[in-house]
Design an enzyme around this catalytic site. Sequence first.
Site, short mmCIF file in Angstrom:
data_model
loop_
_atom_site.label_atom_id
_atom_site.label_comp_id
_atom_site.label_asym_id
_atom_site.label_seq_id
_atom_site.Cartn_x
_atom_site.Cartn_y
_atom_site.Cartn_z
N GLU A 144 13.34 66.96 46.90
CA GLU A 144 13.82 65.77 46.22
C GLU A 144 15.24 65.99 45.69
O GLU A 144 15.48 66.90 44.91
CB GLU A 144 12.92 65.41 45.04
CG GLU A 144 11.51 64.99 45.42
CD GLU A 144 10.68 64.60 44.21
OE1 GLU A 144 9.79 63.75 44.37
OE2 GLU A 144 10.91 65.16 43.11
N CYS A 145 16.16 65.14 46.09
CA CYS A 145 17.51 65.11 45.54
C CYS A 145 18.17 66.49 45.58
O CYS A 145 18.58 66.94 46.64
CB CYS A 145 17.48 64.52 44.13
SG CYS A 145 19.08 63.92 43.56
N GLY A 146 18.27 67.18 44.45
CA GLY A 146 18.86 68.51 44.45
C GLY A 146 18.14 69.47 45.38
O GLY A 146 18.75 70.36 45.97
#
Length: 436
Positions: free
Chosen positions: A325-327
Amino acid sequence: MNEQEQIKGKAPVALITAPGSGQGKSMVTAALARLHRNAGLNVRVFKHGPDYLDPMVLEVASGNPVYQLHPWMTGESECLWRLAEAAAEADLVLVEGSMGLYDGAPSSADLAVLAGMPALPLIDAGGMAQTFGAVALGLASYRDDVTVREVIANRIGGAVHGEMLAESLPPDITLLGGIPRHPAMDIPDRHLGIVQAREISDLDERLNQAAQVLAEAGLSRLPREIELTARQPAPPPDDLVGKRIAIARDSAFAFIYRANEDLLRAMGAELFYFSPLADEAVPDADALWLPGGYPELHGETLAGAGHFKATLKAHHEAGRPILAECGGMMACMEALVDQEGKRHAMAGLLPGESIMAGQLVGLGIQSLESEQGSLRGHTFHHSRVKTSLTPVTHTRRQRFDSAGEAIYRHGSLTASYFHSYFPSCPTAAAALFLRP
Protein backbone atom coordinates in the site's frame (compact mmCIF):
# COMPACT_ATOMS: atom_id res chain seq x y z
CA MET A 1 -21.29 -13.02 21.97
CA ASN A 2 -24.71 -12.85 20.30
CA GLU A 3 -24.91 -10.49 17.34
CA GLN A 4 -28.06 -8.89 18.76
CA GLU A 5 -26.62 -8.16 22.20
CA GLN A 6 -26.68 -4.48 23.08
CA ILE A 7 -23.80 -2.42 24.42
CA LYS A 8 -24.79 0.52 26.57
CA GLY A 9 -22.49 3.20 27.88
CA LYS A 10 -22.75 6.57 29.58
CA ALA A 11 -19.85 8.98 29.83
CA PRO A 12 -18.81 12.58 29.18
CA VAL A 13 -18.33 12.76 25.39
CA ALA A 14 -17.24 15.61 23.11
CA LEU A 15 -16.22 16.09 19.50
CA ILE A 16 -13.28 18.47 19.29
CA THR A 17 -13.75 20.26 15.98
CA ALA A 18 -12.89 23.59 14.32
CA PRO A 19 -13.80 25.91 11.44
CA GLY A 20 -11.01 24.31 9.39
CA SER A 21 -7.62 22.65 9.41
CA GLY A 22 -4.69 24.35 11.12
CA GLN A 23 -6.67 25.56 14.13
CA GLY A 24 -4.81 23.30 16.60
CA LYS A 25 -7.29 20.42 17.04
CA SER A 26 -4.71 17.65 17.22
CA MET A 27 -2.61 19.09 20.02
CA VAL A 28 -5.57 20.41 22.00
CA THR A 29 -7.31 17.02 21.83
CA ALA A 30 -4.07 15.32 22.90
CA ALA A 31 -3.54 17.84 25.71
CA LEU A 32 -7.12 17.34 26.96
CA ALA A 33 -6.59 13.58 26.97
CA ARG A 34 -3.33 13.94 28.91
CA LEU A 35 -4.87 16.48 31.33
CA HIS A 36 -7.63 14.10 32.37
CA ARG A 37 -5.39 11.04 32.26
CA ASN A 38 -3.03 12.79 34.69
CA ALA A 39 -6.06 13.37 36.90
CA GLY A 40 -6.55 9.60 37.12
CA LEU A 41 -9.31 9.20 34.53
CA ASN A 42 -9.56 6.46 31.93
CA VAL A 43 -9.65 8.41 28.67
CA ARG A 44 -10.61 7.00 25.27
CA VAL A 45 -9.92 9.01 22.12
CA PHE A 46 -11.05 8.48 18.53
CA LYS A 47 -10.21 10.19 15.24
CA HIS A 48 -12.82 11.06 12.64
CA GLY A 49 -11.85 9.99 9.16
CA PRO A 50 -8.77 8.39 7.64
CA ASP A 51 -5.65 9.40 9.56
CA TYR A 52 -2.57 7.53 10.78
CA LEU A 53 -0.47 10.29 12.33
CA ASP A 54 -2.84 12.03 14.76
CA PRO A 55 -3.82 8.71 16.40
CA MET A 56 -0.14 7.99 17.15
CA VAL A 57 0.07 11.12 19.31
CA LEU A 58 -3.40 10.57 20.79
CA GLU A 59 -2.41 7.07 21.91
CA VAL A 60 0.63 8.44 23.74
CA ALA A 61 -1.52 11.18 25.29
CA SER A 62 -4.34 8.92 26.48
CA GLY A 63 -2.49 5.67 27.13
CA ASN A 64 -5.19 3.78 25.21
CA PRO A 65 -5.60 2.51 21.64
CA VAL A 66 -7.10 4.97 19.17
CA TYR A 67 -9.46 3.92 16.38
CA GLN A 68 -10.94 5.69 13.37
CA LEU A 69 -14.61 6.67 13.10
CA HIS A 70 -16.08 7.52 9.71
CA PRO A 71 -19.72 6.76 8.88
CA TRP A 72 -18.83 5.83 5.27
CA MET A 73 -15.37 4.25 5.52
CA THR A 74 -15.80 2.37 8.80
CA GLY A 75 -19.60 2.29 8.66
CA GLU A 76 -22.26 3.82 10.89
CA SER A 77 -22.80 0.68 12.97
CA GLU A 78 -19.07 0.40 13.74
CA CYS A 79 -18.92 4.07 14.77
CA LEU A 80 -21.76 3.56 17.22
CA TRP A 81 -20.35 0.27 18.53
CA ARG A 82 -16.90 1.68 19.23
CA LEU A 83 -18.29 4.77 20.94
CA ALA A 84 -20.75 2.81 23.08
CA GLU A 85 -18.06 0.31 24.07
CA ALA A 86 -15.74 3.17 25.05
CA ALA A 87 -18.45 4.97 27.01
CA ALA A 88 -19.19 1.77 28.94
CA GLU A 89 -15.61 1.51 30.24
CA ALA A 90 -14.11 5.02 30.16
CA ASP A 91 -14.46 8.14 32.29
CA LEU A 92 -14.14 10.43 29.27
CA VAL A 93 -14.50 9.96 25.51
CA LEU A 94 -13.03 12.47 23.06
CA VAL A 95 -13.29 12.45 19.29
CA GLU A 96 -10.93 14.57 17.21
CA GLY A 97 -12.70 15.84 14.12
CA SER A 98 -11.15 16.20 10.67
CA MET A 99 -10.73 19.48 8.78
CA GLY A 100 -13.65 21.81 9.57
CA LEU A 101 -16.86 20.81 11.33
CA TYR A 102 -18.89 20.65 8.11
CA ASP A 103 -16.13 19.62 5.70
CA GLY A 104 -16.36 16.31 3.87
CA ALA A 105 -19.15 13.86 3.24
CA PRO A 106 -19.75 12.50 5.76
CA SER A 107 -18.38 15.35 7.87
CA SER A 108 -17.46 15.54 11.53
CA ALA A 109 -20.89 17.11 12.00
CA ASP A 110 -22.52 14.01 10.50
CA LEU A 111 -20.68 11.82 12.99
CA ALA A 112 -21.79 14.08 15.86
CA VAL A 113 -25.43 13.82 14.77
CA LEU A 114 -25.17 10.05 14.29
CA ALA A 115 -23.88 9.55 17.82
CA GLY A 116 -25.87 12.34 19.46
CA MET A 117 -22.76 14.01 20.82
CA PRO A 118 -22.15 17.74 21.10
CA ALA A 119 -19.58 19.51 18.94
CA LEU A 120 -16.95 21.53 20.80
CA PRO A 121 -15.34 23.89 18.27
CA LEU A 122 -11.81 25.11 18.76
CA ILE A 123 -11.38 28.48 17.06
CA ASP A 124 -8.01 30.07 16.36
CA ALA A 125 -8.56 33.55 17.83
CA GLY A 126 -5.20 34.96 16.82
CA GLY A 127 -5.79 38.28 15.05
CA MET A 128 -9.51 38.13 15.89
CA ALA A 129 -11.80 39.97 18.31
CA GLN A 130 -15.60 40.30 18.00
CA THR A 131 -15.61 38.28 14.80
CA PHE A 132 -14.92 35.30 17.06
CA GLY A 133 -18.59 35.41 18.08
CA ALA A 134 -19.71 35.47 14.47
CA VAL A 135 -17.64 32.39 13.66
CA ALA A 136 -19.04 30.57 16.69
CA LEU A 137 -22.59 31.56 15.78
CA GLY A 138 -22.11 30.38 12.22
CA LEU A 139 -20.82 26.98 13.33
CA ALA A 140 -23.71 26.59 15.79
CA SER A 141 -26.50 27.69 13.45
CA TYR A 142 -25.38 26.29 10.10
CA ARG A 143 -27.36 23.10 10.76
CA ASP A 144 -30.28 22.69 13.15
CA ASP A 145 -29.34 19.12 14.03
CA VAL A 146 -25.81 19.95 15.27
CA THR A 147 -25.42 20.93 18.93
CA VAL A 148 -22.83 23.57 19.88
CA ARG A 149 -23.09 24.86 23.44
CA GLU A 150 -19.48 25.82 24.12
CA VAL A 151 -16.38 26.86 22.20
CA ILE A 152 -12.67 27.04 22.96
CA ALA A 153 -10.51 29.97 21.89
CA ASN A 154 -7.01 29.02 20.80
CA ARG A 155 -3.86 31.17 20.64
CA ILE A 156 -5.29 34.11 22.56
CA GLY A 157 -3.13 37.12 23.39
CA GLY A 158 -3.98 37.42 27.08
CA ALA A 159 -6.74 37.83 29.66
CA VAL A 160 -8.21 40.99 28.12
CA HIS A 161 -8.31 39.34 24.70
CA GLY A 162 -10.10 36.36 26.25
CA GLU A 163 -12.71 38.65 27.83
CA MET A 164 -13.39 40.31 24.46
CA LEU A 165 -13.88 36.91 22.86
CA ALA A 166 -16.27 35.75 25.59
CA GLU A 167 -18.32 38.95 25.31
CA SER A 168 -18.68 38.47 21.55
CA LEU A 169 -20.51 35.17 21.88
CA PRO A 170 -24.30 34.84 21.52
CA PRO A 171 -26.23 34.16 24.78
CA ASP A 172 -26.60 30.41 24.21
CA ILE A 173 -22.89 29.74 23.59
CA THR A 174 -20.26 30.05 26.30
CA LEU A 175 -16.47 30.20 26.19
CA LEU A 176 -15.15 27.05 27.85
CA GLY A 177 -11.64 28.48 27.95
CA GLY A 178 -9.01 30.52 26.17
CA ILE A 179 -5.67 28.86 25.39
CA PRO A 180 -2.69 31.21 25.20
CA ARG A 181 0.10 30.90 22.68
CA HIS A 182 2.64 28.50 24.16
CA PRO A 183 5.48 26.42 22.67
CA ALA A 184 4.07 23.26 24.27
CA MET A 185 0.97 23.60 22.08
CA ASP A 186 2.96 23.30 18.86
CA ILE A 187 3.85 20.03 17.20
CA PRO A 188 6.17 19.59 14.20
CA ASP A 189 4.77 18.47 10.85
CA ARG A 190 5.84 17.49 7.33
CA HIS A 191 4.23 16.87 3.95
CA LEU A 192 1.77 14.16 5.08
CA GLY A 193 0.85 15.73 8.42
CA ILE A 194 2.31 15.85 11.91
CA VAL A 195 5.56 14.07 12.64
CA GLN A 196 5.21 10.48 13.85
CA ALA A 197 4.97 10.21 17.64
CA ARG A 198 8.01 7.93 17.84
CA GLU A 199 10.12 10.66 16.22
CA ILE A 200 9.35 13.28 18.91
CA SER A 201 11.80 12.40 21.69
CA ASP A 202 10.24 14.76 24.24
CA LEU A 203 6.59 14.05 23.39
CA ASP A 204 5.62 13.02 26.93
CA GLU A 205 7.12 16.18 28.35
CA ARG A 206 5.39 18.30 25.72
CA LEU A 207 2.04 16.66 26.47
CA ASN A 208 2.39 17.23 30.21
CA GLN A 209 3.28 20.88 29.61
CA ALA A 210 0.35 21.25 27.22
CA ALA A 211 -1.97 19.66 29.78
CA GLN A 212 -0.84 22.22 32.35
CA VAL A 213 -1.50 25.04 29.87
CA LEU A 214 -5.07 23.78 29.44
CA ALA A 215 -5.56 23.42 33.20
CA GLU A 216 -4.50 27.02 33.72
CA ALA A 217 -6.87 28.05 30.92
CA GLY A 218 -9.82 26.54 32.82
CA LEU A 219 -10.31 23.51 30.62
CA SER A 220 -10.40 20.89 33.36
CA ARG A 221 -14.18 20.62 33.41
CA LEU A 222 -15.60 17.49 31.81
CA PRO A 223 -18.17 17.73 28.99
CA ARG A 224 -21.74 16.60 29.56
CA GLU A 225 -22.54 12.92 29.83
CA ILE A 226 -24.45 11.23 27.04
CA GLU A 227 -25.83 7.73 26.68
CA LEU A 228 -24.72 5.55 23.79
CA THR A 229 -26.29 2.27 22.70
CA ALA A 230 -25.21 -0.03 19.89
CA ARG A 231 -25.28 -3.64 18.78
CA GLN A 232 -22.31 -5.88 19.33
CA PRO A 233 -21.04 -6.78 15.85
CA ALA A 234 -21.08 -10.34 14.58
CA PRO A 235 -17.71 -12.12 14.61
CA PRO A 236 -15.88 -12.04 11.27
CA PRO A 237 -15.40 -15.18 9.16
CA ASP A 238 -12.39 -17.36 9.96
CA ASP A 239 -10.90 -17.09 6.45
CA LEU A 240 -7.33 -16.69 7.75
CA VAL A 241 -7.14 -19.47 10.32
CA GLY A 242 -3.64 -20.92 10.37
CA LYS A 243 -2.20 -18.20 8.14
CA ARG A 244 1.02 -16.40 9.07
CA ILE A 245 1.12 -12.78 7.91
CA ALA A 246 4.33 -10.75 8.02
CA ILE A 247 3.93 -6.97 8.45
CA ALA A 248 6.62 -4.33 7.88
CA ARG A 249 6.56 -1.81 10.71
CA ASP A 250 9.07 0.94 11.42
CA SER A 251 9.47 4.67 10.69
CA ALA A 252 9.27 4.06 6.94
CA PHE A 253 6.23 1.72 7.10
CA ALA A 254 3.95 2.87 9.92
CA PHE A 255 0.55 3.62 8.39
CA ILE A 256 -1.39 0.77 9.96
CA TYR A 257 -4.92 0.98 11.31
CA ARG A 258 -5.30 -0.85 14.62
CA ALA A 259 -8.67 -2.09 13.37
CA ASN A 260 -6.91 -3.80 10.46
CA GLU A 261 -4.58 -5.70 12.77
CA ASP A 262 -7.48 -6.58 15.07
CA LEU A 263 -9.47 -7.98 12.16
CA LEU A 264 -6.62 -10.11 10.81
CA ARG A 265 -6.20 -11.68 14.25
CA ALA A 266 -9.97 -12.12 14.67
CA MET A 267 -10.06 -13.97 11.34
CA GLY A 268 -7.44 -16.40 12.64
CA ALA A 269 -4.16 -14.98 11.32
CA GLU A 270 -0.93 -14.90 13.28
CA LEU A 271 0.97 -11.63 12.78
CA PHE A 272 4.74 -11.19 12.65
CA TYR A 273 6.45 -7.79 12.48
CA PHE A 274 9.80 -6.84 11.05
CA SER A 275 11.76 -3.70 10.13
CA PRO A 276 13.00 -3.12 6.58
CA LEU A 277 14.96 -0.09 7.84
CA ALA A 278 16.92 -2.41 10.13
CA ASP A 279 17.50 -4.69 7.12
CA GLU A 280 15.57 -7.49 8.79
CA ALA A 281 14.53 -10.44 6.64
CA VAL A 282 10.92 -10.92 5.66
CA PRO A 283 9.68 -13.52 8.17
CA ASP A 284 8.72 -16.97 6.92
CA ALA A 285 5.03 -16.35 6.33
CA ASP A 286 2.12 -17.23 4.08
CA ALA A 287 1.55 -13.60 3.12
CA LEU A 288 3.15 -10.19 3.50
CA TRP A 289 1.79 -6.68 4.10
CA LEU A 290 3.91 -3.64 3.23
CA PRO A 291 1.88 -0.69 4.56
CA GLY A 292 2.31 2.97 3.74
CA GLY A 293 4.61 5.40 5.48
CA TYR A 294 7.63 7.51 4.62
CA PRO A 295 10.01 5.46 2.45
CA GLU A 296 10.94 8.70 0.67
CA LEU A 297 12.64 9.90 3.87
CA HIS A 298 14.73 6.72 4.06
CA GLY A 299 15.64 6.08 0.44
CA GLU A 300 19.35 5.56 1.05
CA THR A 301 18.76 3.19 3.98
CA LEU A 302 16.24 1.11 2.05
CA ALA A 303 18.51 1.02 -0.99
CA GLY A 304 21.19 -0.53 1.20
CA ALA A 305 18.86 -3.03 2.88
CA GLY A 306 20.10 -5.98 0.84
CA HIS A 307 18.86 -8.69 3.19
CA PHE A 308 15.33 -7.23 3.25
CA LYS A 309 15.20 -6.83 -0.53
CA ALA A 310 16.53 -10.34 -1.20
CA THR A 311 14.01 -12.01 1.12
CA LEU A 312 11.19 -9.84 -0.26
CA LYS A 313 12.09 -11.00 -3.76
CA ALA A 314 12.23 -14.63 -2.59
CA HIS A 315 8.77 -14.30 -0.99
CA HIS A 316 7.43 -12.94 -4.27
CA GLU A 317 9.10 -15.59 -6.42
CA ALA A 318 7.57 -18.27 -4.20
CA GLY A 319 4.12 -16.98 -5.23
CA ARG A 320 3.16 -15.89 -1.73
CA PRO A 321 0.68 -13.00 -1.57
CA ILE A 322 1.97 -9.48 -0.97
CA LEU A 323 -0.16 -6.40 -0.31
CA ALA A 324 1.82 -3.20 -0.91
CA GLU A 325 0.00 0.00 0.00
CA CYS A 326 1.30 3.43 -1.03
CA GLY A 327 4.77 3.61 0.58
CA GLY A 328 4.87 -0.18 0.42
CA MET A 329 4.31 -0.01 -3.33
CA MET A 330 7.05 2.60 -3.65
CA ALA A 331 9.47 0.17 -1.98
CA CYS A 332 8.52 -2.50 -4.52
CA MET A 333 9.40 -0.39 -7.56
CA GLU A 334 12.78 -0.52 -9.27
CA ALA A 335 13.64 2.92 -7.89
CA LEU A 336 12.44 5.77 -5.70
CA VAL A 337 13.25 9.38 -6.61
CA ASP A 338 13.15 11.46 -3.42
CA GLN A 339 12.34 15.13 -2.80
CA GLU A 340 15.87 16.18 -3.73
CA GLY A 341 15.80 14.29 -7.00
CA LYS A 342 18.09 11.49 -5.80
CA ARG A 343 17.37 8.06 -7.25
CA HIS A 344 17.48 5.10 -4.84
CA ALA A 345 17.34 1.44 -5.91
CA MET A 346 14.34 -0.36 -4.44
CA ALA A 347 13.30 -4.03 -4.49
CA GLY A 348 12.44 -4.21 -8.21
CA LEU A 349 9.30 -6.34 -7.90
CA LEU A 350 7.47 -3.84 -10.12
CA PRO A 351 8.88 -2.17 -13.24
CA GLY A 352 9.36 1.58 -13.10
CA GLU A 353 9.87 4.11 -10.34
CA SER A 354 8.05 6.32 -7.85
CA ILE A 355 8.82 10.03 -8.02
CA MET A 356 8.16 12.59 -5.30
CA ALA A 357 6.04 15.35 -6.84
CA GLY A 358 6.53 18.17 -4.35
CA GLN A 359 2.77 18.57 -4.04
CA LEU A 360 -0.34 16.63 -3.14
CA VAL A 361 -1.16 14.19 -5.93
CA GLY A 362 -3.93 12.01 -4.52
CA LEU A 363 -6.49 12.63 -1.76
CA GLY A 364 -9.90 11.26 -0.91
CA ILE A 365 -12.18 8.48 0.24
CA GLN A 366 -12.36 5.56 -2.20
CA SER A 367 -13.43 1.93 -2.47
CA LEU A 368 -12.13 -1.17 -4.19
CA GLU A 369 -14.93 -3.21 -5.74
CA SER A 370 -14.37 -6.96 -5.93
CA GLU A 371 -16.24 -10.25 -6.09
CA GLN A 372 -16.18 -10.32 -2.28
CA GLY A 373 -17.71 -6.86 -1.93
CA SER A 374 -16.70 -3.23 -1.48
CA LEU A 375 -13.47 -2.67 0.44
CA ARG A 376 -13.38 0.94 1.56
CA GLY A 377 -10.46 3.18 2.39
CA HIS A 378 -8.66 6.29 1.20
CA THR A 379 -5.68 7.74 -0.65
CA PHE A 380 -3.25 10.52 0.31
CA HIS A 381 0.12 10.83 -1.41
CA HIS A 382 2.74 13.26 -2.74
CA SER A 383 4.36 10.97 -5.31
CA ARG A 384 3.60 9.48 -8.69
CA VAL A 385 4.38 6.05 -10.11
CA LYS A 386 5.83 5.69 -13.59
CA THR A 387 5.45 2.08 -14.75
CA SER A 388 4.88 0.01 -17.87
CA LEU A 389 2.32 -2.14 -16.03
CA THR A 390 -1.33 -1.84 -16.97
CA PRO A 391 -3.67 -1.57 -13.96
CA VAL A 392 -5.99 -4.52 -13.47
CA THR A 393 -8.65 -2.16 -12.14
CA HIS A 394 -9.15 1.15 -10.36
CA THR A 395 -10.73 2.13 -7.10
CA ARG A 396 -13.88 4.26 -7.14
CA ARG A 397 -13.99 7.76 -5.68
CA GLN A 398 -16.76 8.05 -3.12
CA ARG A 399 -17.59 11.67 -3.93
CA PHE A 400 -17.72 11.55 -7.72
CA ASP A 401 -18.15 7.80 -8.36
CA SER A 402 -15.30 7.98 -10.85
CA ALA A 403 -12.10 6.01 -11.35
CA GLY A 404 -9.60 6.52 -8.53
CA GLU A 405 -6.26 4.87 -7.80
CA ALA A 406 -4.76 2.26 -10.10
CA ILE A 407 -4.53 -1.28 -8.76
CA TYR A 408 -1.51 -3.20 -10.07
CA ARG A 409 -0.98 -6.95 -9.91
CA HIS A 410 2.28 -8.63 -10.76
CA GLY A 411 2.32 -12.30 -9.88
CA SER A 412 1.29 -12.60 -6.24
CA LEU A 413 1.77 -8.87 -5.59
CA THR A 414 -1.14 -6.42 -5.29
CA ALA A 415 0.04 -2.80 -5.19
CA SER A 416 -1.67 0.58 -5.11
CA TYR A 417 -1.72 4.01 -3.50
CA PHE A 418 -5.04 2.91 -1.97
CA HIS A 419 -5.06 2.36 1.80
CA SER A 420 -7.66 -0.29 2.76
CA TYR A 421 -9.81 -0.29 5.88
CA PHE A 422 -10.11 -4.05 6.29
CA PRO A 423 -13.22 -4.23 8.54
CA SER A 424 -15.30 -2.53 5.82
CA CYS A 425 -15.31 -5.88 3.98
CA PRO A 426 -13.51 -8.67 5.86
CA THR A 427 -13.79 -11.26 3.09
CA ALA A 428 -12.31 -8.89 0.51
CA ALA A 429 -9.51 -7.99 2.91
CA ALA A 430 -8.76 -11.66 3.59
CA ALA A 431 -8.63 -12.39 -0.16
CA LEU A 432 -5.64 -10.02 -0.46
CA PHE A 433 -3.63 -12.39 1.76
CA LEU A 434 -4.75 -15.68 0.19
CA ARG A 435 -3.39 -17.41 -2.89
CA PRO A 436 -5.86 -17.28 -5.82
